[in-house]
Scaffold this motif. Structure first.
Motif, PDB file in Angstrom:
ATOM      1  N   CYS A  65       0.838  -1.209   0.000  1.00 22.70           N
ATOM      2  CA  CYS A  65       0.000   0.000   0.000  1.00 22.70           C
ATOM      3  C   CYS A  65       0.869   1.254   0.000  1.00 22.70           C
ATOM      4  O   CYS A  65       1.843   1.353   0.761  1.00 22.70           O
ATOM      5  N   ALA A  68       0.872   3.566   3.832  1.00 25.70           N
ATOM      6  CA  ALA A  68       1.855   3.363   4.899  1.00 25.70           C
ATOM      7  C   ALA A  68       2.538   2.007   4.822  1.00 25.70           C
ATOM      8  O   ALA A  68       3.128   1.550   5.795  1.00 25.70           O
ATOM      9  N   GLY A  69       2.442   1.367   3.662  1.00 28.69           N
ATOM     10  CA  GLY A  69       3.262   0.189   3.433  1.00 28.69           C
ATOM     11  C   GLY A  69       2.688  -1.142   3.856  1.00 28.69           C
ATOM     12  O   GLY A  69       3.400  -2.143   3.868  1.00 28.69           O
ATOM     13  N   CYS A  70       1.425  -1.225   4.201  1.00 30.63           N
ATOM     14  CA  CYS A  70       0.844  -2.527   4.543  1.00 30.63           C
ATOM     15  C   CYS A  70       0.718  -3.392   3.289  1.00 30.63           C
ATOM     16  O   CYS A  70       0.479  -2.863   2.206  1.00 30.63           O
ATOM     17  N   CYS A  82      -6.982  -2.326   1.187  1.00 28.71           N
ATOM     18  CA  CYS A  82      -5.918  -2.411   2.189  1.00 28.71           C
ATOM     19  C   CYS A  82      -6.536  -2.631   3.578  1.00 28.71           C
ATOM     20  O   CYS A  82      -7.470  -1.920   3.960  1.00 28.71           O
ATOM     21  N   CYS A  84      -5.247  -2.037   6.458  1.00 31.62           N
ATOM     22  CA  CYS A  84      -4.776  -1.162   7.542  1.00 31.62           C
ATOM     23  C   CYS A  84      -5.656   0.054   7.765  1.00 31.62           C
ATOM     24  O   CYS A  84      -6.111   0.301   8.876  1.00 31.62           O
ATOM     25  N   HIS A  85      -5.913   0.815   6.712  1.00 23.55           N
ATOM     26  CA  HIS A  85      -6.727   2.027   6.890  1.00 23.55           C
ATOM     27  C   HIS A  85      -7.787   2.155   5.812  1.00 23.55           C
ATOM     28  O   HIS A  85      -8.368   3.230   5.631  1.00 23.55           O
ATOM     29  N   GLY A  86      -8.001   1.075   5.056  1.00 21.60           N
ATOM     30  CA  GLY A  86      -9.135   1.046   4.134  1.00 21.60           C
ATOM     31  C   GLY A  86      -8.934   1.667   2.768  1.00 21.60           C
ATOM     32  O   GLY A  86      -9.910   1.847   2.035  1.00 21.60           O
ATOM     33  N   SER A  87      -7.698   1.985   2.409  1.00 22.13           N
ATOM     34  CA  SER A  87      -7.505   2.499   1.047  1.00 22.13           C
ATOM     35  C   SER A  87      -7.913   1.436   0.033  1.00 22.13           C
ATOM     36  O   SER A  87      -7.777   0.238   0.288  1.00 22.13           O
ATOM     37  N   PRO A 100      -7.297   6.686   2.535  1.00 18.94           N
ATOM     38  CA  PRO A 100      -6.347   7.793   2.639  1.00 18.94           C
ATOM     39  C   PRO A 100      -5.158   7.756   1.666  1.00 18.94           C
ATOM     40  O   PRO A 100      -4.444   8.751   1.580  1.00 18.94           O
TER      41      PRO A 100
HETATM   42  S1  FES Z   1      -1.354   1.362   4.773  1.00 21.15           S
HETATM   43 FE1  FES Z   1      -2.943   0.944   3.396  1.00 21.15          FE
HETATM   44  S2  FES Z   1      -4.503   2.316   3.942  1.00 21.15           S
HETATM   45 FE2  FES Z   1      -2.898   2.796   5.299  1.00 21.15          FE
END
Ligand code: FES
Length: 123
Positions: A65, A68-70, A82, A84-87, A100
């Motif tokens: 991603c 932030a790299g997830c 994603c 982590c934060h739903g992107s 985001p």
């Molecule tokens: S790391 Fe993917 S949405 Fe934040």
């Protein structure tokens, strides 16, 4: 009081503590027939998504991603989600469809060789 674990947005990692990374060399992902026209397939082990547009052309993107790299672990149709934060990203164009994240996924070279999909730098 226990120290609070770092929740920095730049340090997401894969389960098991490994940092997510896309291939740094060509990898054999599998049979070319696994990706249909207009479809996409997520190769979680390699952090790569391969899609095929309406004209049959293959595209490959890193599924690390850009927020932030997830490592992105979910593909719904041709939309990557994603955890982590739903992107969300379009697996055919690499573009962001839900923030985001603001930057598109990194495109990787991809080609079909003897019916196999080879993707990654140098492919
Ligand atoms: S790391 Fe993917 S949405 Fe934040």
């Amino acid at each position: 009081m226990a120290p609070v674990a770092g929740l920095g947005l730049t340090a997401c990692s894969a389960p098991g503590g490994e940092v997510a990374a896309a291939p740094t060399a060509p990898v054999d992902l599998g049979a070319e027939g696994e990706v249909s026209k207009g479809g996409a397939k997520l190769y979680r082990d390699h952090n790569v998504v391969v899609s095929r547009d309406g004209s049959g052309r293959l595209k490959a993107y890193s599924t690390v991603c850009t927020h932030a790299g997830c490592p992105i672990n979910k593909l719904q149709g041709t939309t990557l989600v994603c955890p982590c934060h739903g992107s969300q990203f379009d697996a055919v164009t690499g573009k962001v469809v839900q923030s985001p994240a603001t930057e598109p996924l990194a495109e990787l070279p991809v080609r079909a060789v003897n019916g196999r999909i080879i993707a990654g730098p140098g492919a």
